[in-house]
Design an enzyme around this catalytic site. Structure first.
Site, mmCIF file in Angstrom:
data_model
loop_
_atom_site.group_PDB
_atom_site.id
_atom_site.type_symbol
_atom_site.label_atom_id
_atom_site.label_comp_id
_atom_site.label_asym_id
_atom_site.label_seq_id
_atom_site.Cartn_x
_atom_site.Cartn_y
_atom_site.Cartn_z
ATOM 1 N N GLU A 1 -5.122 -7.998 -0.325
ATOM 2 C CA GLU A 1 -6.310 -8.204 0.895
ATOM 3 C C GLU A 1 -8.141 -7.640 0.558
ATOM 4 O O GLU A 1 -7.905 -6.944 -0.389
ATOM 5 C CB GLU A 1 -5.767 -6.796 1.291
ATOM 6 C CG GLU A 1 -4.392 -6.753 2.031
ATOM 7 C CD GLU A 1 -4.148 -5.884 2.997
ATOM 8 O OE1 GLU A 1 -5.030 -5.091 3.546
ATOM 9 O OE2 GLU A 1 -2.659 -5.279 3.360
ATOM 10 N N GLU B 1 0.673 -1.314 -0.257
ATOM 11 C CA GLU B 1 -0.099 -0.178 -0.066
ATOM 12 C C GLU B 1 0.846 1.432 0.057
ATOM 13 O O GLU B 1 0.489 1.709 0.756
ATOM 14 C CB GLU B 1 -0.423 0.338 1.234
ATOM 15 C CG GLU B 1 -2.127 -1.305 0.786
ATOM 16 C CD GLU B 1 -3.290 -0.894 2.349
ATOM 17 O OE1 GLU B 1 -2.711 -0.312 3.132
ATOM 18 O OE2 GLU B 1 -3.994 -2.443 1.831
#
Length: 505
Positions: A296, A177
């Protein structure tokens, strides 16, 4: 009127193939966060603890899920993590301030211990490297430590630590991320793309057999999505094998019909990333098709308020411990359906996470273990969703909600296992009031008969499980039947279903 009948139709044919399903689509994720590791996987004083301190009740329940790959050690935590802290004699390992979740990391579990644990649950490791505070050097050293046979500094250090054979970790994430302002070492897409490309290049010089995952956007609502993918992939396209997607949903408005339609948002996210990847492929005149790692995904919102009240710098406090409802399980089932329908490009996916932290499995520290509502669609899809994904032709009535138009009441994915001569239909009825009758043309599956129809249903969308009571659990009393080349699927109101057929001899 409640319990009226709504009708839908579907055609399933052996020739309507999407793709062979990569088993890694049923992967999961363990981060050094909350009680995922300490009190989850690892609790040396627990009554079920093995010789390495791992809870055997957790091991058994994870094995039930047949999880093929588990991402580790983060997550946000990896962006300031020094992997060297977690290897070698435990008494020599430093305690560190863990900046992502503002706790103390004791480093009693690290790379080698996690490899040991993953073997116990019959899973591969998907290792993430720190591209926040670190970069090329730390990544290549970790890879050499894990995968090189011996005769070099880092590989010989692994041997000194008691691991003669290399770990042979195949799949590696280039950071986590990196577009997120919450990330330690956040990067612009160009900064990230350059660093990830050079790190990946060095890693593949160390071990050319590995696969690499380039960071995509942290979620589809990021202001830079999908420009982040286009810019970063411009640098990483030839060295990476996958691009990552992350997405969580929550029913903050307490609107069930709208909440369970969020898999349409997931579908749009996947399609947009595929289109962006294919644009870069065309731009580069590349022969390579970039696949997706949805590493995720889950429902996450229940625990936000409790987490905001935690005092910093404690050890393994309860964090992100969502207690999941029946309606959460409905959405999870549809998210799995969505990825299976895109299994030609989604090759890896990781339900985030596996134990205690936004997880299907919960433990009490020093106590028992229990299954959350979301355990069940994940379990059945993982165990029975192996084979070839088929593309059904669906005709379903639709509804509109606050954020979505034309939401089909019938959400489905189809898996054909040629080896077992088994056809599996995963189907969600999104109708809050009505039974859904689905006429399914299965003429190309002559002689196939229903062996079980599993139903997950509950009159209360907010029903949840606890260690004391399991209110949300499946039954096998589904009412579907076959006649004359037709399967009549009878799906109760607001339900997740698995209808499994086998060829009768």
């Amino acid at each position: 009127m409640a319990n009226e009948i709504t009708k839908a139709k579907m055609v399933i044919d052996k020739e309507f193939k999407i793709s062979e399903i990569d088993p890694r689509i049923y992967g999961s994720f363990i981060e050094h966060l909350g009680r995922a590791v300490y009190g989850g996987l690892y609790e040396p004083g627990h009554a079920t603890a093995d010789e390495l301190g791992f809870r055997q009740d957790v091991i058994q329940m994870v094995k039930e899920l047949q999880v093929p790959i588990i991402r580790y050690p983060g997550g946000n935590m990896v962006s300031a993590y020094n992997w060297e802290d977690g290897v070698g004699p435990k008494e020599d390992r430093p305690r560190r301030l863990e900046l992502a979740w503002r706790v103390i990391e004791t480093n009693q579990v690290g790379t080698n211990e996690f490899v040991d644990w993953s073997k116990k649950v019959n899973s591969e490791v998907m290792m993430a490297v720190n591209l926040g505070t670190r970069g090329i050097d730390a990544a290549r050293n970790l890879l050499e430590y894990c995968n090189h046979p011996g005769g070099t500094y880092w590989s010989d250090l692994r041997k000194q630590h008691g691991y003669e054979a290399p770990h042979k970790i195949k799949t590696w994430c280039l950071g986590n991320e990196m577009d997120g302002p919450w990330q330690v070492g956040m990067k612009t897409p160009t900064e990230y793309g350059r660093l990830a490309a050079e790190t990946g290049k060095a890693m593949k010089l160390v071990d050319p057999t590995i696969e690499l995952v380039s960071c995509g956007s942290s979620n589809s609502a990021m202001p830079t999505f999908p420009e982040w993918e286009a810019t970063s992939l411009d640098h990483t396209y030839e060295v990476a094998d996958f691009v990552s997607l992350h997405q969580y949903y929550g029913n903050r408005d307490n609107d069930t019909a709208n909440f369970i339609a969020n898999s349409l948002d997931m579908e749009n996210f996947i399609k947009t990333v595929i289109a962006t990847c294919d644009y870069i492929k065309a731009k580069k005149r590349s022969k390579k098709t970039m696949n997706l790692s949805f590493d995720e995904w889950n429902v996450w919102f229940h625990s936000n308020e409790a987490d905001s009240k935690l005092e910093p710098w404690s050890i393994a406090p309860p964090q992100l411990e969502d207690v999941y409802t029946f309606e959460d399980a409905i959405l999870v089932g549809s998210m799995l359906n969505t990825m299976l329908r895109h299994s030609d490009r989604v090759k890896i996916a990781c339900m985030a996470q596996l134990v205690n932290v936004i997880a299907p499995i919960m433990t009490e520290t020093g106590g028992g273990i229990w299954k959350q509502s979301i355990f069940y669609p994940y379990y059945y899809t993982s165990v029975y969703g192996r084979g070839i994904a088929l593309n059904p032709v669906v005709s379903s009535p639709k509804y509109d909600s606050k954020d979505f138009t034309d939401v089909p009441y019938l959400d489905t994915s189809i898996v054909y296992n040629e080896e077992k001569e088994e056809l599996v239909i995963f189907a969600t009825n999104r109708h809050l009031e009505n039974i859904l009758h689905v006429d399914v043309d299965i003429r190309s599956f002559e002689g196939f008969k229903i062996v079980e129809h599993v139903v997950l249903e509950n009159n209360d969308p907010k029903a949840s499980n606890s260690i004391r009571e399991e209110k949300v659990k499946p039954h096998t009393n589904g009412q579907s039947y076959t006649e004359d080349g037709l399967l009549v699927g009878i799906l109760p109101k607001l339900s997740w279903n698995m209808i499994r057929l086998k060829k009768s001899n």
